[in-house]
Motif scaffolding. Structure first.
Motif, PDB file in Angstrom:
ATOM      1  N   ARG A  51      47.071  11.493  26.107  1.00  0.00           N
ATOM      2  CA  ARG A  51      46.678  12.561  26.842  1.00  0.00           C
ATOM      3  C   ARG A  51      46.821  13.913  26.134  1.00  0.00           C
ATOM      4  O   ARG A  51      47.451  14.200  25.268  1.00  0.00           O
ATOM      5  CB  ARG A  51      47.589  12.690  28.058  1.00  0.00           C
ATOM      6  CG  ARG A  51      47.464  11.332  28.923  1.00  0.00           C
ATOM      7  CD  ARG A  51      46.127  11.084  29.788  1.00  0.00           C
ATOM      8  NE  ARG A  51      46.184  10.452  31.063  1.00  0.00           N
ATOM      9  CZ  ARG A  51      45.238   9.790  31.472  1.00  0.00           C
ATOM     10  NH1 ARG A  51      43.898   9.985  31.022  1.00  0.00           N
ATOM     11  NH2 ARG A  51      45.326   8.905  32.268  1.00  0.00           N
ATOM     12  N   ARG A  52      45.985  14.926  26.760  1.00  0.00           N
ATOM     13  CA  ARG A  52      45.657  15.940  25.962  1.00  0.00           C
ATOM     14  C   ARG A  52      46.857  16.804  25.797  1.00  0.00           C
ATOM     15  O   ARG A  52      47.185  17.546  24.908  1.00  0.00           O
ATOM     16  CB  ARG A  52      44.761  17.035  26.858  1.00  0.00           C
ATOM     17  CG  ARG A  52      44.548  18.473  26.052  1.00  0.00           C
ATOM     18  CD  ARG A  52      43.149  19.002  26.912  1.00  0.00           C
ATOM     19  NE  ARG A  52      43.011  20.158  26.221  1.00  0.00           N
ATOM     20  CZ  ARG A  52      42.115  20.898  26.841  1.00  0.00           C
ATOM     21  NH1 ARG A  52      41.304  20.726  27.942  1.00  0.00           N
ATOM     22  NH2 ARG A  52      41.663  22.146  26.202  1.00  0.00           N
ATOM     23  N   ILE A  71      49.014   3.892  26.416  1.00  0.00           N
ATOM     24  CA  ILE A  71      48.538   5.130  26.904  1.00  0.00           C
ATOM     25  C   ILE A  71      49.918   5.936  26.616  1.00  0.00           C
ATOM     26  O   ILE A  71      51.038   5.525  27.040  1.00  0.00           O
ATOM     27  CB  ILE A  71      48.257   5.335  28.341  1.00  0.00           C
ATOM     28  CG1 ILE A  71      47.804   6.742  28.764  1.00  0.00           C
ATOM     29  CG2 ILE A  71      49.188   4.770  29.361  1.00  0.00           C
ATOM     30  CD1 ILE A  71      47.348   6.895  30.078  1.00  0.00           C
ATOM     31  N   GLU A  73      51.292   9.537  28.193  1.00  0.00           N
ATOM     32  CA  GLU A  73      50.882  10.513  29.186  1.00  0.00           C
ATOM     33  C   GLU A  73      51.255  12.154  28.730  1.00  0.00           C
ATOM     34  O   GLU A  73      51.878  12.352  27.837  1.00  0.00           O
ATOM     35  CB  GLU A  73      51.691  10.149  30.497  1.00  0.00           C
ATOM     36  CG  GLU A  73      51.295   8.713  31.255  1.00  0.00           C
ATOM     37  CD  GLU A  73      49.974   8.821  31.732  1.00  0.00           C
ATOM     38  OE1 GLU A  73      49.470   9.959  31.536  1.00  0.00           O
ATOM     39  OE2 GLU A  73      49.432   8.034  32.517  1.00  0.00           O
ATOM     40  N   ASP A  74      50.723  12.954  29.644  1.00  0.00           N
ATOM     41  CA  ASP A  74      50.844  14.490  29.295  1.00  0.00           C
ATOM     42  C   ASP A  74      52.381  14.474  29.273  1.00  0.00           C
ATOM     43  O   ASP A  74      53.123  14.051  29.903  1.00  0.00           O
ATOM     44  CB  ASP A  74      50.449  14.936  30.583  1.00  0.00           C
ATOM     45  CG  ASP A  74      48.961  15.241  30.579  1.00  0.00           C
ATOM     46  OD1 ASP A  74      48.422  15.373  29.710  1.00  0.00           O
ATOM     47  OD2 ASP A  74      48.324  15.287  31.527  1.00  0.00           O
TER      48      ASP A  74
END
Length: 204
Positions: A51-52, A71, A73-74
Motif C-alpha cells: 500500500r502507498r 499484501i 497494508e497502510d
C-alpha cells in the motif's frame, strides 16, 4: 574476495558507503536507495501489493522478498537493516504492523493491526552508554504457514510460531509456540491444541 566483503573489510570505504545509503542517525534508507537501488536486490511476487502509505525501510545489503498475492497494508513498517525479511505467498501484513528482521513468515499467514514482530534487541548492559548507542543483537523469528496473529501482539526475537497457530489479541510471545495451537496472554501460553485423532480443538 567479493565486492561486499571488500567494502566490509575497509573501514573508511564502509563508512562512506553507509553514509551514501543511510542518513546519519537514521534507520531509513535514502530516497535514491528506496526508489532505484532496491529494485535490483529485492523480490516481489506476482500480484503482491504494498500500500502507498506503507513504510518500506529496505536496504540492499540484506534480503527482502514478498510472495505472490501477499499484501502489506497502510502504515505498516518493514525494516531489513539488521536481518533478512521473507514473507511467503498469500500472506497479509496488517495496518500499522512493524516487522524488523531477521524474520521469516510462511505462506497464507496474517497479522491483524498494530502487531510488532522484531528480531532486534538493543544492548543495555553498559550503564555508561545509552541503550540507543549500544550494540544490537538479533535472533531469527520464524512464523510458519497459516498463522494468525491478533491485534496488538508482540513477537520477540528468537521465537518460532508453528503452523496453523493462533495468537490472541494483545499477547506477548516470548517463547516458541507449537503447531496447531492457540496461545494468549503476557507471556503467551498455549490454551488449546488441535487433536488430529478426535479432530477437535482441545484445552491444553
Amino acid at each position: 574476495m567479493s565486492f561486499v566483503s571488500s567494502i566490509k573489510s575497509n573501514p573508511k570505504l564502509k563508512k562512506l558507503v553507509h553514509w551514501m545509503l543511510i542518513p546519519p542517525g537514521q534507520s531509513r534508507p535514502r530516497l535514491w536507495v528506496r526508489l532505484i537501488l532496491n529494485r535490483f536486490f529485492h523480490e516481489r511476487g506476482k500480484g503482491s501489493v504494498v500500500r502507498r502509505n506503507a513504510r518500506m525501510d529496505l536496504f540492499p545489503f540484506n534480503k527482502f522478498a514478498l510472495g505472490a498475492k501477499s499484501i502489506v497494508e497502510d502504515f505498516a513498517v518493514i525494516n531489513n537493516g539488521v536481518g533478512d525479511v521473507f514473507i511467503g505467498e498469500g500472506s497479509g501484513v496488517g495496518i500499522s504492523t512493524v516487522i524488523i528482521g531477521p524474520v521469516k513468515i510462511g505462506n497464507f499467514s496474517m497479522t491483524a493491526q498494530h502487531v510488532v514482530i522484531s528480531g532486534l534487541n538493543h544492548g543495555y548492559q553498559d550503564v555508561s552508554i545509552p541503550p540507543r548507542h549500544q550494540k544490537v543483537t538479533t535472533k531469527q523469528i520464524t512464523i510458519d504457514d497459516n498463522v494468525w496473529i491478533g491485534a496488538n501482539c508482540v513477537v520477540t526475537a528468537g521465537v518460532t510460531i508453528g503452523k496453523h497457530s493462533v495468537i490472541g489479541a494483545g499477547s506477548v510471545v516470548t517463547r516458541d509456540i507449537p503447531p496447531y495451537s492457540v496461545a494468549v496472554g503476557n507471556p503467551a501460553k498455549v490454551i488449546k491444541q488441535y487433536n488430529f485423532t478426535t479432530q477437535t480443538w482441545e484445552k491444553a
